[in-house]
Design an enzyme around this catalytic site. Structure first.
Site, PDB file in Angstrom:
ATOM      1  N   LEU A  18      16.204  41.285  37.287  1.00 36.97           N
ATOM      2  CA  LEU A  18      16.438  41.605  38.696  1.00 36.97           C
ATOM      3  C   LEU A  18      17.449  42.747  38.813  1.00 36.97           C
ATOM      4  CD1 LEU A  18      15.996  41.043  41.695  1.00 36.97           C
ATOM      5  CD2 LEU A  18      17.819  39.347  41.587  1.00 36.97           C
ATOM      6  N   LYS A 116      32.722  34.490  49.535  1.00 37.47           N
ATOM      7  CA  LYS A 116      32.283  33.495  48.562  1.00 37.47           C
ATOM      8  C   LYS A 116      31.501  32.359  49.216  1.00 37.47           C
ATOM      9  CE  LYS A 116      35.374  32.398  45.390  1.00 37.47           C
ATOM     10  NZ  LYS A 116      34.813  32.736  44.081  1.00 37.47           N
ATOM     11  N   ARG A 519      24.947  42.254  40.688  1.00 40.12           N
ATOM     12  CA  ARG A 519      26.115  42.041  39.841  1.00 40.12           C
ATOM     13  C   ARG A 519      26.109  40.652  39.221  1.00 40.12           C
ATOM     14  NH1 ARG A 519      30.479  45.820  40.262  1.00 40.12           N
ATOM     15  NH2 ARG A 519      32.009  44.344  39.553  1.00 40.12           N
ATOM     16  N   TRP A 565      37.676  31.225  36.330  1.00 41.72           N
ATOM     17  CA  TRP A 565      36.612  32.163  35.989  1.00 41.72           C
ATOM     18  C   TRP A 565      35.912  31.815  34.675  1.00 41.72           C
ATOM     19  CZ3 TRP A 565      39.250  37.368  37.847  1.00 41.72           C
ATOM     20  CH2 TRP A 565      39.173  37.415  39.245  1.00 41.72           C
ATOM     21  N   HIS A 698      39.218  49.817  46.171  1.00 47.72           N
ATOM     22  CA  HIS A 698      37.769  49.659  46.319  1.00 47.72           C
ATOM     23  C   HIS A 698      37.138  50.878  46.971  1.00 47.72           C
ATOM     24  CE1 HIS A 698      39.471  45.584  46.114  1.00 47.72           C
ATOM     25  NE2 HIS A 698      38.480  45.426  45.268  1.00 47.72           N
TER      26      HIS A 698
HETATM   27  N1  GLN Z   1      45.828  43.495  35.778  1.00 43.57           N
HETATM   28  C1  GLN Z   1      44.491  43.505  36.227  1.00 43.57           C
HETATM   29  C2  GLN Z   1      43.995  44.926  36.399  1.00 43.57           C
HETATM   30  O1  GLN Z   1      44.745  45.767  36.757  1.00 43.57           O
HETATM   31  C3  GLN Z   1      44.339  42.756  37.522  1.00 43.57           C
HETATM   32  C4  GLN Z   1      42.911  42.684  37.964  1.00 43.57           C
HETATM   33  C5  GLN Z   1      42.678  41.806  39.179  1.00 43.57           C
HETATM   34  O2  GLN Z   1      43.576  41.489  39.901  1.00 43.57           O
HETATM   35  N2  GLN Z   1      41.457  41.386  39.404  1.00 43.57           N
HETATM   36  O3  GLN Z   1      42.851  45.222  36.213  1.00 43.57           O
END
Ligand code: GLN
Ligand code: ZN
Length: 758
Positions: A18, A116, A519, A565, A698
């Protein structure tokens, strides 16, 4: 006879087909036709994989997300997207990602919000509602699927997201109440159910996971109204709940006028007697006995011991299934030919879970003897796992027994520590720093890959990483940052990297699970007691520190994030595994301190994600989660500065817990929700230091000087300037150097400006 069924199968395909198909389509490399062909193929494969069951789910497949599919089927995509025109599929992908194949990509995305799905790591596109929302049914995709299944002779049960959960998980874009939309929404569902009946469907699985959450009275009433309305049709409805117990919604759920009720029994067998007592006598009961959220083999004997008396009592009215959709587990364990065979024999992915349901059905219908061999093999694997010395490590048991509350407590309160740290670090007002990672270039990825495949020698690899670290330090010095980092070039993933260096972790090769859209993530598996056999980050961090007189911040992943995770073992409480992780990472913290590292950051990106669905269980979770962080972090001396980082700023409801972590500095994501954060700070008088993220990593856009200084000035109204840091809101690994340099330069300039006025 008991009936077997499944609630949903992973859509990504055993080889992530996919993902690759979608990406090819988005890059204009394949046509819509080809995309649809691939979809049909994947669906057919998935159905074939479940063919031993009495009912196979149809309609669980999605190009991106099933909540988004529901929005589209109900004619409820955002107006801003629809007004762009184009094909339905274009609107669909634009809502998912802000753009579709052939679009020019602009900054400011118009995509729907992503969040989520309950307490899982799957993300859905949040439905949007307003007083102007109108629903119009367009079920052609679903009907196509049904027709295809029919041609193949699949006994289909259609999967729908229930109307009340659909409203509940959406957001209102004006001040109207979403529940006003229930009547028109029900009209649409009525029409849909009628249509399904016309196509020969006898059963729908109507997913209402909101029934396992705390519901206010108006939502409980919405349930009654919804299902009384929908009961007026020709189709059988299996009201489907998962991810927890019904609790105080149990009586309500039993009362709703549907033909069947599915409940999550994977870890909640205690609810069974109340359920059996209250279930109306004509109602079917579907028990989700195989855990759809983890990767362990089920204890089939144990499950049969529970099911047999229920089967006696209910007869044909009993159905069995996994607890929830198998979306949350990888596709097929058979792919893992490279995995340690002993540990592999303890596992079950989606395909194996289907087989477990089938076997359980056989055992109930024809007696355990009819599947004797399978049951014996299952028993054997489980007893091996229970007794394995690879799972149980006496050294870890005694280390855990030796835990003492003082181990989680700093010597002095923050005010005294802050003094000691100031003396030692000698940092300016508004110190600037980053969250840890610097851009992960293709060269870096190739380098790690080559080392993993054995194409380059260990020494060559190490030298290349050292080179990258020194480049990263030079870049930061040139930018004028105050607290430096080594850049995390050696890490593919913040959890995987540490997991690979800890005993008790194992990694699958193909164990992908959908996170959102195309993803996927490959969560590592914790199968045994956790131990750190040797230092993990020490060589990298000390090397970085050797290059500069400025402080280099040691960078670690915290125990709660490691836990949240990963796929976690199910033979001991999560809190115990968290403690083991805490002790292991604590050793790394202490080693860094001994080596002269003055600042250590322990990331807890996923702490909030672990919050249980029910409020009443929050305290318990937070108490062991925070304890785990404290054990990890708080063994250092006053003059060592502990940072933590979190990828959110919704602190209001967990502020007491955040404060109890007692980190000297917290860096958080704020660039998208500063106002909320400031409110939380006001309410709770946050006592330590704070780095509100000033640069949204982002986005490819460089923040303006004014944006940064305004955000910090606003925060100064709530927290004294002397306790504020300036940093981006997360790691920079997904950005390019060309984006990172100007953004960090801005950040440093802003700090200079602010220093001049304070
Ligand atoms: N120390 C990690 C980074 O800078 C923190 C990543 C995160 O908070 N998801 O990539
Ligand atoms: Zn982050």
């Amino acid at each position: 006879m008991v009936t077997t069924h499944n609630l949903g199968f992973p859509r990504i395909g055993a080889n992530r087909e996919l993902k690759f198909t979608l990406e090819a389509y988005w890059q204009n490399k394949i046509s819509v036709k080809e995309l649809e062909k691939q979809r049909d193929q994947l669906c057919q494969e998935n159905w074939q994989r479940q063919i031993t069951l009495d009912y196979v789910p149809v309609g669980d497949f999605s190009f991106y997300d099933h909540v988004l599919d529901t929005s589209q089927m109900l004619g409820n995509l955002p107006q801003r997207i629809l007004s762009l025109g184009g094909e339905a599929l274009s609107s669909y992908f634009r809502t998912a990602r802000g753009h579709t194949a052939g679009d020019e990509i602009h900054a400011g995305s118009t995509a729907g919000e992503m969040t989520k799905w309950f307490n899982t790591n799957y993300h859905y596109i949040v439905p949007e509602f307003s007083a102007r929302t109108r629903f119009t049914l367009n079920a052609s995709h679903l009907i196509d699927q049904i027709k295809q299944a029919k041609i193949l002779g699949i006994k289909a049960k259609v999967v729908l997201l229930g109307p009340v959960t659909y409203l509940r998980i959406g957001k209102c874009t004006d001040n109207s109440s979403v529940l006003n939309l229930l009547p028109p929404l029900l009209n649409c569902y009525q029409e849909l159910l009628g249509l399904l009946a016309d196509h020969g469907i006898t059963w729908v699985q109507i997913d209402e996971p909101a029934l396992v959450t705390d519901l206010e009275a108006i939502w409980q009433q919405a349930y009654i109204k919804a299902y009384e309305t929908l009961s007026n049709n020709r189709i059988n409805m299996m009201l489907t709940t998962y991810f927890g117990t019904l609790g105080d919604n149990l009586l309500l759920s039993c009362r709703l006028p549907v033909q069947g009720l599915h409940v999550d029994m994977s870890q909640h067998q205690l609810e069974m007697p109340t359920l059996l007592k209250n279930l109306p006598s004509e109602r079917l009961l579907s028990l989700g006995v195989v855990d759809g959220r983890n990767i362990w083999k089920s204890d089939l004997h144990n499950i049969l011991n529970i099911l047999e008396p229920v089967h006696q009592a209910l007869g044909n009215r009993l159905w069995i299934a996994p607890s929830c959709s198998l979306l949350h587990v990888p596709v097929d364990l058979a792919r893992e030919s490279g995995m340690d065979t002993e540990i592999r024999s303890w596992l079950a992915f989606a395909q194996q879970k289907i087989e477990e349901i089938h076997i359980l059905g056989q055992a109930l219908n024809q007696g355990r003897d009819s599947v004797y061999e399978f049951l014996a093999a299952n028993q054997h694997a489980l007893s091996q796992r229970r007794a394995s010395s690879r799972v149980h490590n006496p050294e870890v048991t005694s280390a855990i027994a030796g835990l003492h509350p003082t181990m989680g407590t700093r010597t002095s309160p923050y005010a005294l520590r802050a003094e000691a740290q100031k003396q030692r670090l000698n940092l300016p007002l508004f110190p600037t720093t980053t969250i840890g990672s610097f851009p992960q270039t293709d060269d870096l990825r190739r380098l790690r890959q080559a080392w993993r495949c054995g194409d380059i020698a260990e020494l060559t690899y190490h030298q290349a990483i050292y080179d990258e670290i020194s480049l990263c330090i030079r870049e930061q010095q040139a930018l004028g940052l105050d607290v430096l980092v080594h850049g995390e070039a050696e890490r593919n993933d913040m959890v995987e990297y540490f997991g690979e260096h800890l005993r008790g972790y194992i990694f699958s090769q193909f164990g992908w699970v959908q996170s959102y859209g195309s993803r996927c993530v490959k969560p590592p598996i914790i199968y045994g007691d956790i131990q750190r056999p040797h230092p993990i980050t020490l060589p990298w961090i000390t090397y970085a520190q050797s290059l500069t007189k400025q402080p280099v911040k040691g960078m670690l992943t915290g125990p709660v994030t490691m836990l949240n995770w990963s796929f976690v073992r199910d033979d001991q409480p999560r809190s115990t595994t968290a403690r083991q992780l805490a002790l292991a990472i604590r050793q790394e913290v202490l080693d860094l301190e001994t080596a002269g590292i003055q600042i250590i950051q322990i990331d807890e990106a996923a702490l909030r994600e672990g919050l249980p669905l029910r409020r009443s269980q929050w305290t318990e979770y937070l108490s062991w989660a925070i304890e785990a962080f404290r054990i990890t972090a708080n063994g250092v001396s006053d003059a060592t500065q502990i940072h933590t980082h979190m990828c959110y700023s919704e602190f209001n409801d967990i502020m007491a817990a955040i404060m109890a972590m007692d980190a000297d500095v917290i860096t958080i994501e704020t660039s998208r929700s500063n106002a909320d954060l400031l409110k939380a700070l006001d309410n709770l008088n946050y006592p330590n230091e704070l780095g509100p993220g000033v640069y949204d990593i982002h986005s490819p856009i460089t923040p303006t000087l004014d944006q940064i200084t305004t955000l910090i000035q606003q925060t100064c109204q709530h927290i004294p300037a002397a306790r504020l840091w300036i940093n981006p809101d997360c790691g920079l690994k997904t950005r390019r150097w060309e984006e990172v340099r100007p953004a960090l330069k801005r950040m440093v300039e802003a700090a200079h400006q602010l220093r001049a006025i304070h």
